[in-house]
Design a protein around this motif. Structure first.
Motif, PDB file in Angstrom:
ATOM      1  N   ASN A 198       0.833  -1.213   0.000  1.00 59.24           N
ATOM      2  CA  ASN A 198       0.000   0.000   0.000  1.00 59.24           C
ATOM      3  C   ASN A 198       0.861   1.254   0.000  1.00 59.24           C
ATOM      4  N   THR A 199       1.986   1.187   0.737  1.00 61.74           N
ATOM      5  CA  THR A 199       2.923   2.321   0.753  1.00 61.74           C
ATOM      6  C   THR A 199       3.475   2.560  -0.643  1.00 61.74           C
ATOM      7  N   TYR A 200       3.871   1.475  -1.310  1.00 60.68           N
ATOM      8  CA  TYR A 200       4.394   1.588  -2.669  1.00 60.68           C
ATOM      9  C   TYR A 200       3.359   2.175  -3.621  1.00 60.68           C
ATOM     10  N   ALA A 201       2.108   1.722  -3.463  1.00 60.66           N
ATOM     11  CA  ALA A 201       1.039   2.235  -4.330  1.00 60.66           C
ATOM     12  C   ALA A 201       0.854   3.735  -4.129  1.00 60.66           C
ATOM     13  N   SER A 202       0.918   4.159  -2.861  1.00 55.84           N
ATOM     14  CA  SER A 202       0.787   5.593  -2.554  1.00 55.84           C
ATOM     15  C   SER A 202       1.952   6.383  -3.137  1.00 55.84           C
ATOM     16  N   LEU A 203       3.163   5.820  -3.044  1.00 55.70           N
ATOM     17  CA  LEU A 203       4.343   6.496  -3.598  1.00 55.70           C
ATOM     18  C   LEU A 203       4.220   6.646  -5.111  1.00 55.70           C
ATOM     19  N   ARG A 204       3.798   5.580  -5.777  1.00 56.36           N
ATOM     20  CA  ARG A 204       3.664   5.647  -7.235  1.00 56.36           C
ATOM     21  C   ARG A 204       2.642   6.694  -7.645  1.00 56.36           C
ATOM     22  N   GLN A 205       1.560   6.758  -6.887  1.00 56.32           N
ATOM     23  CA  GLN A 205       0.519   7.740  -7.194  1.00 56.32           C
ATOM     24  C   GLN A 205       1.032   9.165  -7.046  1.00 56.32           C
ATOM     25  N   LYS A 206       1.774   9.401  -5.971  1.00 60.76           N
ATOM     26  CA  LYS A 206       2.332  10.744  -5.743  1.00 60.76           C
ATOM     27  C   LYS A 206       3.348  11.113  -6.818  1.00 60.76           C
ATOM     28  N   MET A 207       4.175  10.130  -7.223  1.00 60.25           N
ATOM     29  CA  MET A 207       5.235  10.403  -8.191  1.00 60.25           C
ATOM     30  C   MET A 207       4.703  10.645  -9.598  1.00 60.25           C
ATOM     31  N   GLN A 208       3.517  10.172  -9.873  1.00 63.16           N
ATOM     32  CA  GLN A 208       2.923  10.380 -11.189  1.00 63.16           C
ATOM     33  C   GLN A 208       2.183  11.700 -11.281  1.00 63.16           C
ATOM     34  N   ASN A 209       2.080  12.370 -10.138  1.00 63.55           N
ATOM     35  CA  ASN A 209       1.406  13.671 -10.106  1.00 63.55           C
ATOM     36  C   ASN A 209       2.302  14.733 -10.730  1.00 63.55           C
ATOM     37  N   THR A 210       1.745  15.544 -11.594  1.00 64.89           N
ATOM     38  CA  THR A 210       2.549  16.591 -12.253  1.00 64.89           C
ATOM     39  C   THR A 210       3.081  17.596 -11.238  1.00 64.89           C
ATOM     40  N   GLN A 211       2.400  17.717 -10.102  1.00 61.23           N
ATOM     41  CA  GLN A 211       2.859  18.621  -9.038  1.00 61.23           C
ATOM     42  C   GLN A 211       3.622  17.818  -7.981  1.00 61.23           C
ATOM     43  N   LEU A 212       4.637  17.078  -8.421  1.00 64.69           N
ATOM     44  CA  LEU A 212       5.413  16.214  -7.536  1.00 64.69           C
ATOM     45  C   LEU A 212       6.080  17.037  -6.431  1.00 64.69           C
ATOM     46  N   LYS A 213       5.792  16.688  -5.174  1.00 67.41           N
ATOM     47  CA  LYS A 213       6.352  17.420  -4.036  1.00 67.41           C
ATOM     48  C   LYS A 213       7.103  16.445  -3.126  1.00 67.41           C
TER      49      LYS A 213
END
Length: 511
Positions: A198-213
């Motif tokens: 689940n942590t990995y899934a959350s990381l992938r989702q965040k990293m695919q965001n154009t507003q990567l923070k």
């Protein structure tokens, strides 16, 4: 007729063997399925783990390297990817190699391990390249590493981020970043692994965001709070050394996951000359020379304690010189070294136990002061600064303990990955007793109370005795020269004793 019977027999045989084969195959498949159902999650997850380094992959821990020779004043800074022999101490950029767990805190015990996992080579390459591209920020490198660990595809990153980290990757690397973790969704995984997925899934989702923070990614990857003791944890003492190859010994002190203090020690290959009595007389490296001047007066080769006569060589002077900086110093000292093997010395100590000189003060005598011979004995001890017998015994005890560890490391050295050729033991060990004795005898000279005008140069010069001892146990082909070598920190992450904390990837990038 016979032909017909033969055909029927042949068909029956084929059907029978086919049935048996199918039965065997079915049985194998059944066993395989049962095996998978029993190990499902562990096998499936480990096959897709980018980094699998665990506490089981830690290297041999060396807790007996004498730290008296490793002081801040003689430490050098890491100044590149290759290093000559010496003692180095630096604070470097480090990276979290285990997302979804707790970060290190100051004082934690870490031990050096081998970098392992399906994408270990890719992570290793990235860590090595960071020093070549100082313009790529540490946060961007860490984001890339977390993305690889989480199974993020490079093409899914925002275009700006891709452009920033692209120099760290080859075309082959980008193709390799293609693990599909979604295949594990329906597996009956343990709760701990499910949480990590689940942590990995959350990381992938965040990293695919154009507003990567970065702070949002970090909040997912690094847990806050007091970490529990993880399954399979073990106690690791702070400051454990490990041999990592190329002649280097390493230890790490992570402060936070982004910052780690490291120490590297690489003993120099020395030239050693002996005198006519077989004693080590001159030790030299590339520019420094240490000449040992012994006391050869009659009776100076014995420490006499009544019935116990300990064989020693007494050292009265050290002549230190440096050809490059034109330094020249003579130190008047009162040192001594054993001149026999530990086994022989042990025999002397145990079979001839004398009465302690201090006991004569407790003797009750009538008619005045102590007898003249006893007064003379006390005066002799004071004038010669002869060590107490307990001091001699203590040195021998430490020497024997040191040699026990010496043999352990010698055995371990033969199993080190990448070993090419190990010469016969005699090649390395023939000087082990005098080497250790010389080291013990001269170590006291590094004490500020033993001489005036103590300098960093003198301390570095005297450290050659440590190099001499370590070369005796470093039975490796890569220890036989003083050429610059790569310590390859990227291949040797720091593994915590608590498995609920992050493993730390190291770089040569000095902070």
């Amino acid at each position: 007729m016979k032909t017909q019977h033969f055909k029927i027999f042949s068909i029956s045989f084929l059907l029978l063997t086919s049935t048996i084969c199918q039965s065997q195959i079915f049985e194998k498949i059944t066993k395989k399925v049962r095996g998978i159902s029993n190990k499902t999650k562990k096998v499936s997850f480990e096959k897709t783990a980018a980094i699998s380094t665990s506490i089981k992959d830690t290297l041999y821990g060396i807790d007996w390297l004498d730290e008296d020779m490793f002081s801040t004043e003689i430490a050098e800074e890491i100044n590149g990817s290759t290093l000559t022999p010496g003692y180095y101490k630096s604070t470097v950029r480090s990276y979290c190699l285990k997302a979804g767990v707790y970060g290190p805190t100051k004082g934690d015990g870490y031990q050096i391990a081998r970098l392992k996992g399906r994408k270990a080579k890719l992570i290793h390459s990235i860590l090595k390249k960071t020093i070549q591209y100082p313009n790529i920020s540490q946060s961007n490198v860490q984001t890339l590493i977390w993305g690889i660990e989480a199974g993020a595809k490079f093409s899914k990153y925002p275009l700006k981020f891709q452009a920033k980290v692209r120099p760290l990757l080859t075309n082959k690397d980008i193709l390799f970043m293609n693990v599909n973790f979604d295949k594990l969704k329906n597996k009956a995984l343990p709760e701990k692994v499910k949480s990590l997925m689940n942590t990995y899934a959350s990381l992938r989702q965040k990293m695919q965001n154009t507003q990567l923070k970065y702070d949002e990614i970090e909040a997912i990857a690094v847990k806050k709070g007091i970490p529990p003791i993880g399954i399979g944890s073990k106690e690791i003492n702070k400051g454990i050394w490990s041999y990592i190859g190329n002649g280097f010994f390493l230890r790490a002190f992570p402060q936070v996951y982004t910052t780690t203090e490291i120490e590297l020690y690489r003993p120099a290959k020395l030239s050693v000359s002996k005198d006519e009595k077989g004693r080590i007389h001159i030790i030299t490296d590339a520019s420094n020379t240490m000449k040992i001047i012994y006391n050869d007066e009659p009776g100076a080769d014995i420490l006499d304690y009544g019935h116990t006569k300990v064989p020693v060589w007494k050292i009265k002077k050290l002549h230190l010189s440096n050809s490059e900086k034109h330094r020249d110093t003579i130190l008047n000292i009162n040192a001594w070294v054993f001149r026999s093997s530990p086994d022989n010395l042990d025999d002397i100590m145990t079979k001839h136990e004398p009465s302690s000189p201090m006991n004569i003060f407790s003797k009750k005598k009538k008619g005045g002061p102590l007898p003249n011979e006893e007064l003379h004995y006390l005066q002799k001890i004071d004038n010669d600064k002869k060590p107490l017998l307990d001091t001699v015994k203590d040195r021998l005890k430490k020497m024997k303990k040191w040699f026990k560890k010496f043999k352990e490391l010698e055995g371990y050295a033969k199993e080190i990955d990448g070993m090419n050729e190990v010469k016969p033991n005699e090649h390395y060990l023939n000087d082990k007793y005098p080497n250790k004795a010389i080291y013990d005898g001269l170590k006291a000279v590094t004490n500020p109370a033993d001489f005036k005008g103590k300098s960093t140069w003198i301390r570095k010069n005297l450290k050659m005795t440590m190099d001499l001892v370590m070369n005796a146990i470093c039975a490796l082909e890569d220890c036989t020269n003083n050429n610059p070598m790569d310590p390859d920190l990227a291949s040797n992450p720091a593994q915590p004793g608590n498995t609920s904390k992050q493993r730390i990837g190291l770089s040569n990038y000095k902070k």
